[in-house]
Design an enzyme around this catalytic site. Structure first.
Site, PDB file in Angstrom:
ATOM      1  N   ASP A 126       0.848  -1.184   0.000  1.00 37.82           N
ATOM      2  CA  ASP A 126       0.000   0.000   0.000  1.00 37.82           C
ATOM      3  C   ASP A 126       0.886   1.236   0.000  1.00 37.82           C
ATOM      4  OD1 ASP A 126      -2.713  -1.288   0.476  1.00 37.82           O
ATOM      5  OD2 ASP A 126      -1.506  -2.096   2.122  1.00 37.82           O
ATOM      6  N   HIS A 164      -9.825   0.776   7.633  1.00 42.05           N
ATOM      7  CA  HIS A 164      -9.032  -0.126   6.799  1.00 42.05           C
ATOM      8  C   HIS A 164      -7.761  -0.549   7.532  1.00 42.05           C
ATOM      9  CE1 HIS A 164      -6.893  -1.679   3.261  1.00 42.05           C
ATOM     10  NE2 HIS A 164      -8.106  -1.829   2.753  1.00 42.05           N
ATOM     11  N   PRO A 165      -7.439  -1.852   7.507  1.00 38.69           N
ATOM     12  CA  PRO A 165      -6.333  -2.366   8.336  1.00 38.69           C
ATOM     13  C   PRO A 165      -4.963  -2.345   7.675  1.00 38.69           C
ATOM     14  CG  PRO A 165      -7.539  -4.191   7.374  1.00 38.69           C
ATOM     15  CD  PRO A 165      -8.226  -2.935   6.886  1.00 38.69           C
ATOM     16  N   CYS A 166      -4.795  -1.627   6.555  1.00 40.18           N
ATOM     17  CA  CYS A 166      -3.528  -1.720   5.822  1.00 40.18           C
ATOM     18  C   CYS A 166      -2.323  -1.251   6.635  1.00 40.18           C
ATOM     19  CB  CYS A 166      -3.619  -0.941   4.511  1.00 40.18           C
ATOM     20  SG  CYS A 166      -3.967   0.822   4.709  1.00 40.18           S
ATOM     21  N   LYS A 167      -2.530  -0.370   7.616  1.00 39.41           N
ATOM     22  CA  LYS A 167      -1.403   0.144   8.413  1.00 39.41           C
ATOM     23  C   LYS A 167      -1.422  -0.358   9.856  1.00 39.41           C
ATOM     24  CE  LYS A 167       0.295   2.745   5.123  1.00 39.41           C
ATOM     25  NZ  LYS A 167      -0.597   2.348   4.044  1.00 39.41           N
TER      26      LYS A 167
END
Length: 350
Positions: free
Chosen positions: A109, A242-245
């Site tokens: 990402d 959103h769990p991207c980080k």
């Protein structure tokens, strides 16, 4: 577009390979088994949280046991909107915090987190820099701040009966809201994921765009999306962080805690142990310094800041500051920075 994004996320989690190898300390990610252990700890310590099950067997995640598909807490209060008056001028200074070495995501990402809030460097000087200007345009002396003693007491003023409004409940629109919070496990990102479902003062579900009023700054466009909760049959749109980080941020917090624990052990050996308060209460300052919390940048965290052990056990017997079963407690402290108007601490006050 949002519907397509929701479908893609659902398919990602459904078909992503499930890892059962623990990399908690190395990556900040957790396995399904560790998610269940962390959920059990959260439910045990804070009974406002409970486990939930999918509406049907076909909607269950095979990597999680029946009855422990997700965590839920209800009736979480939210009494104020995140409009321009929420934090004064603090909300006007924003910057995108790009991924650094400590926050670089593992899924490719390329978007960062928004750092919002906090006083600008010139903010404390604004009140002292105000000057009066006469009709000729000549600047006078700087205005002096009002003395607290010169400010009239509101209790000394009499109310004008003509402006008293009838606050009949039938005509009053209250700003009070409540939220139901859900935490599920994302196999693709290998971290927890938060979903929020809001309700107005009358108990009616909030339209999706109204829930975005309780999301901080540009998180609502960059980090929070409206998606269907995968365990429910009647596709209800919820706000989802959103769990991207999540994993890199959690790893940073764990590393800071371990460094502080090591420092504390060294001080104990030399008889110079700090008398600071132990427990999760000490996490608040660290979250305020992180870019994701809106108070600063992770690169500016003082590595000498002391995090106390999460438990009151003998320090010498502790190998790490935060165990994997305590993961969700720290996760909720971190995620509260995205929705500061929602009283997350209410869910942990029992």
């Amino acid at each position: 577009m949002n519907s397509l994004y929701s479908v893609v996320n659902t398919l990602r989690d459904r078909y992503a390979p499930v890892s059962h190898t623990s990399t908690f300390r190395q990556t900040g990610e957790i396995t399904p088994e560790e998610f269940v252990a962390a959920g059990d700890y959260l439910v045990f310590k804070f009974p406002t949280w409970s486990w939930g099950d999918a509406d049907s067997e076909s909607r269950r995640a095979s990597h999680l046991p029946p009855g422990k598909q997700f965590l839920v807490t209800r009736n979480v209060p939210c009494n104020r909107r995140l409009n321009e008056n929420f934090a004064g001028d603090a909300g006007l200074e924003e910057a995108v915090v790009d991924d650094g070495d400590e926050f670089k995501g593992s899924k490719g990402d390329d978007d960062g987190w928004l750092r919002t809030g906090g006083l600008s460097s010139s903010q404390p000087l604004k009140a002292r820099e105000v000057r009066t200007v006469d009709d000729a345009g000549n600047a006078g002396e700087r205005a002096q701040p009002d003395d607290d003693d010169d400010i009239p007491d509101m209790e000394d003023e009499e109310d004008d009966e003509a402006i008293i409004r009838d606050t009949d409940a039938s005509g009053q629109t209250s700003s009070r809201r409540t939220y139901t919070l859900y935490i599920m496990y994302s196999p693709y990102y290998r971290t927890p994921r938060l979903y929020l479902s809001g309700y107005g003062a009358n108990g009616q579900p909030l339209p999706p765009h109204n829930m975005m009023e309780d999301i901080m700054g540009d998180y609502k466009d960059k980090t929070v999306t409206l998606e269907d909760f995968p365990f429910f049959a009647n596709n209800i749109k919820m706000a989802s962080v959103h769990p991207c980080k999540h994993a890199p941020v959690m790893k940073t917090l764990l590393d800071r805690a371990d460094a502080a624990l090591k420092l504390r052990r060294e001080k104990l050996k030399t008889g110079d142990a700090s008398g600071q308060q132990a427990g999760l209460e000490g996490l608040a300052d660290e979250f305020n310094k992180l870019g994701v919390s809106g108070k600063g940048d992770a690169s500016k965290i003082d590595k000498n800041d002391e995090w106390e052990d999460i438990q009151h056990d003998d320090v010498a017997d502790q190998e790490v500051a935060i165990r994997v079963d305590q993961y969700l407690v720290v996760f909720l402290k971190f995620i509260a920075s995205v929705t500061p108007g929602i009283e997350h601490d209410f869910t942990m006050g029992v």
